[in-house]
Design a protein around this motif. Structure first.
Motif, PDB file in Angstrom:
ATOM      1  N   ASP A   1      26.319   5.161 -44.744  1.00 51.48           N
ATOM      2  CA  ASP A   1      26.436   4.749 -43.458  1.00 51.48           C
ATOM      3  C   ASP A   1      26.761   5.872 -42.433  1.00 51.48           C
ATOM      4  O   ASP A   1      26.950   7.036 -42.758  1.00 51.48           O
ATOM      5  CB  ASP A   1      27.299   3.708 -43.277  1.00 51.48           C
ATOM      6  CG  ASP A   1      28.940   4.063 -43.403  1.00 51.48           C
ATOM      7  OD1 ASP A   1      29.434   4.774 -42.630  1.00 51.48           O
ATOM      8  OD2 ASP A   1      29.723   4.033 -44.609  1.00 51.48           O
ATOM      9  N   HIS A   2      26.656   5.351 -41.005  1.00 53.46           N
ATOM     10  CA  HIS A   2      26.671   6.546 -39.917  1.00 53.46           C
ATOM     11  C   HIS A   2      27.776   7.104 -39.940  1.00 53.46           C
ATOM     12  O   HIS A   2      27.730   8.345 -39.415  1.00 53.46           O
ATOM     13  CB  HIS A   2      26.445   5.563 -38.666  1.00 53.46           C
ATOM     14  CG  HIS A   2      27.440   4.782 -38.120  1.00 53.46           C
ATOM     15  ND1 HIS A   2      27.629   3.673 -38.518  1.00 53.46           N
ATOM     16  CD2 HIS A   2      28.480   4.898 -37.476  1.00 53.46           C
ATOM     17  CE1 HIS A   2      28.697   2.896 -37.981  1.00 53.46           C
ATOM     18  NE2 HIS A   2      29.332   3.916 -37.256  1.00 53.46           N
TER      19      HIS A   2
ATOM     20  N   TRP B   1      27.461  10.768 -41.602  1.00 54.71           N
ATOM     21  CA  TRP B   1      26.507  12.060 -41.146  1.00 54.71           C
ATOM     22  C   TRP B   1      27.685  12.952 -40.318  1.00 54.71           C
ATOM     23  O   TRP B   1      28.446  12.413 -39.457  1.00 54.71           O
ATOM     24  CB  TRP B   1      25.630  11.526 -39.845  1.00 54.71           C
ATOM     25  CG  TRP B   1      24.925  12.297 -39.526  1.00 54.71           C
ATOM     26  CD1 TRP B   1      24.704  12.942 -38.208  1.00 54.71           C
ATOM     27  CD2 TRP B   1      24.005  13.152 -40.270  1.00 54.71           C
ATOM     28  NE1 TRP B   1      23.949  13.918 -38.039  1.00 54.71           N
ATOM     29  CE2 TRP B   1      23.221  14.333 -39.026  1.00 54.71           C
ATOM     30  CE3 TRP B   1      23.433  13.467 -41.354  1.00 54.71           C
ATOM     31  CZ2 TRP B   1      22.433  15.151 -39.556  1.00 54.71           C
ATOM     32  CZ3 TRP B   1      22.483  14.290 -41.933  1.00 54.71           C
ATOM     33  CH2 TRP B   1      21.783  15.043 -41.047  1.00 54.71           C
TER      34      TRP B   1
ATOM     35  N   THR C   1      20.366   4.372 -44.054  1.00 58.09           N
ATOM     36  CA  THR C   1      21.562   4.351 -43.211  1.00 58.09           C
ATOM     37  C   THR C   1      21.557   3.005 -42.442  1.00 58.09           C
ATOM     38  O   THR C   1      20.915   2.206 -42.672  1.00 58.09           O
ATOM     39  CB  THR C   1      21.820   5.575 -42.524  1.00 58.09           C
ATOM     40  OG1 THR C   1      22.964   5.634 -41.694  1.00 58.09           O
ATOM     41  CG2 THR C   1      20.612   5.707 -41.300  1.00 58.09           C
TER      42      THR C   1
ATOM     43  N   LEU D   1      24.006   4.915 -36.516  1.00 58.59           N
ATOM     44  CA  LEU D   1      23.623   6.580 -36.503  1.00 58.59           C
ATOM     45  C   LEU D   1      22.962   6.733 -35.305  1.00 58.59           C
ATOM     46  O   LEU D   1      21.864   6.040 -34.523  1.00 58.59           O
ATOM     47  CB  LEU D   1      22.711   6.933 -37.559  1.00 58.59           C
ATOM     48  CG  LEU D   1      22.332   8.231 -37.805  1.00 58.59           C
ATOM     49  CD1 LEU D   1      23.855   8.883 -38.485  1.00 58.59           C
ATOM     50  CD2 LEU D   1      21.274   8.492 -38.654  1.00 58.59           C
TER      51      LEU D   1
ATOM     52  N   ARG E   1      19.164  10.588 -35.834  1.00 61.19           N
ATOM     53  CA  ARG E   1      18.070   9.743 -36.798  1.00 61.19           C
ATOM     54  C   ARG E   1      16.784  10.924 -36.903  1.00 61.19           C
ATOM     55  O   ARG E   1      16.372  10.966 -37.757  1.00 61.19           O
ATOM     56  CB  ARG E   1      17.731   8.479 -36.164  1.00 61.19           C
ATOM     57  CG  ARG E   1      18.654   7.546 -36.159  1.00 61.19           C
ATOM     58  CD  ARG E   1      18.102   6.002 -35.775  1.00 61.19           C
ATOM     59  NE  ARG E   1      19.214   5.243 -35.461  1.00 61.19           N
ATOM     60  CZ  ARG E   1      18.971   3.851 -35.016  1.00 61.19           C
ATOM     61  NH1 ARG E   1      17.686   3.394 -35.096  1.00 61.19           N
ATOM     62  NH2 ARG E   1      19.886   2.909 -34.713  1.00 61.19           N
TER      63      ARG E   1
END
Length: 260
Positions: A203-204, A207, A226, A230, A235
């Motif tokens: 999931d975001h 990151w 994801t 994000l 992306r």
């Protein structure tokens, strides 16, 4: 903070009950602690800061975090699985959500080093004749309840799977995929080495997070799944680095994958 140090993560609802205070009081306190750099806020609670190592967060502590995103990601990832194929499932709560959707896929063989996933598939298998055949690798359990170490690596190294579905503690352009657990990193490398295709679920909030040990570079990932949280710039960076970027709750993303 005592709960964070003990469990690795906390939920707002649990703190409201344990401390006898309001939801808003808990959220204001978490905001203040996050500003001080003591923890990281996530949807529904907070986790300890493990940006460059630190303590590994256990399976139960992570199970209630980012639930909506995990479910969307799991739905998109499940569409990558072909009936009659051999699929390897790594550890983690998002991959566990995928496993729950695979119990009715016909002719599936699942290789996993995750104790919760093996238990889920075995228990659900009693209810349906189409349940997957499950192979548990063996090895020593981590706080995430995945089996790692020389025994797990030896078994995995002798196998050939069509698709690996793997979670990750963190992902970044510089460090790639990372985990705070050195033994888990080695076993993840073994899983990647035995797979024709690799799908990574994150999931975001993952990151930009960097754990102690890298186990893969982004270019080794065939499918990165994801959620829409994000940022657009991130992306773009991911889309350039991986084989395919799937944003689970983008309109039409799941439909497009289903039509392939």
């Amino acid at each position: 903070m005592e709960a964070i140090r003990r469990d690795g993560a906390v939920r707002v609802s649990e703190l409201v009950e344990q401390l006898g205070v309001s939801d808003m009081t808990v959220r204001r306190d978490l905001d203040a602690l996050a500003r001080n750099g003591d923890l990281e806020k996530v949807h529904g609670g907070a986790v300890g800061l493990v940006g460059h190592g630190g303590n590994e967060v256990g399976f139960e502590a992570r199970s209630g975090l980012q639930q909506t995103a995990k479910e969307a990601i799991a739905e998109a990832a499940a569409l990558l699985v072909t009936p009659g194929s051999v699929v390897a499932l790594g550890g983690g709560t998002t991959v566990h959500a995928v496993a729950a959707q695979l119990v009715n896929v016909p002719g599936l063989t699942v290789v996993t080093n995750s104790l919760p996933i093996a238990h889920l598939l075995e228990s659900e298998g009693v209810k349906t004749p189409a349940s997957p055949s499950v192979l548990l690798t063996g090895g020593a359990p981590t706080p995430s309840k995945v089996l790692v170490g020389p025994l797990a690596d030896m078994v995995i190294g002798s196998l050939h799977v069509d698709l690996l579905i793997l979670g990750t503690h963190g992902a970044s352009a510089r460090a790639g995929l990372t985990t705070p657990n050195l033994a888990e990193a080695q076993t993840n490398r073994a899983l990647i080495g035995c797979a024709r295709r690799v799908a990574v679920l994150a999931d975001h909030t993952k990151w930009g997070v960097t754990g102690l040990s890298s186990f893969a570079r982004l270019h080794e990932v065939d499918h990165f799944v994801t959620d829409a949280g994000l940022k657009a710039a991130d992306r773009s960076a991911l889309a350039e680095a991986v084989g395919e970027l799937l944003v689970a709750d983008d309109p039409g993303a799941a439909r497009e994958r289903a039509s392939v």
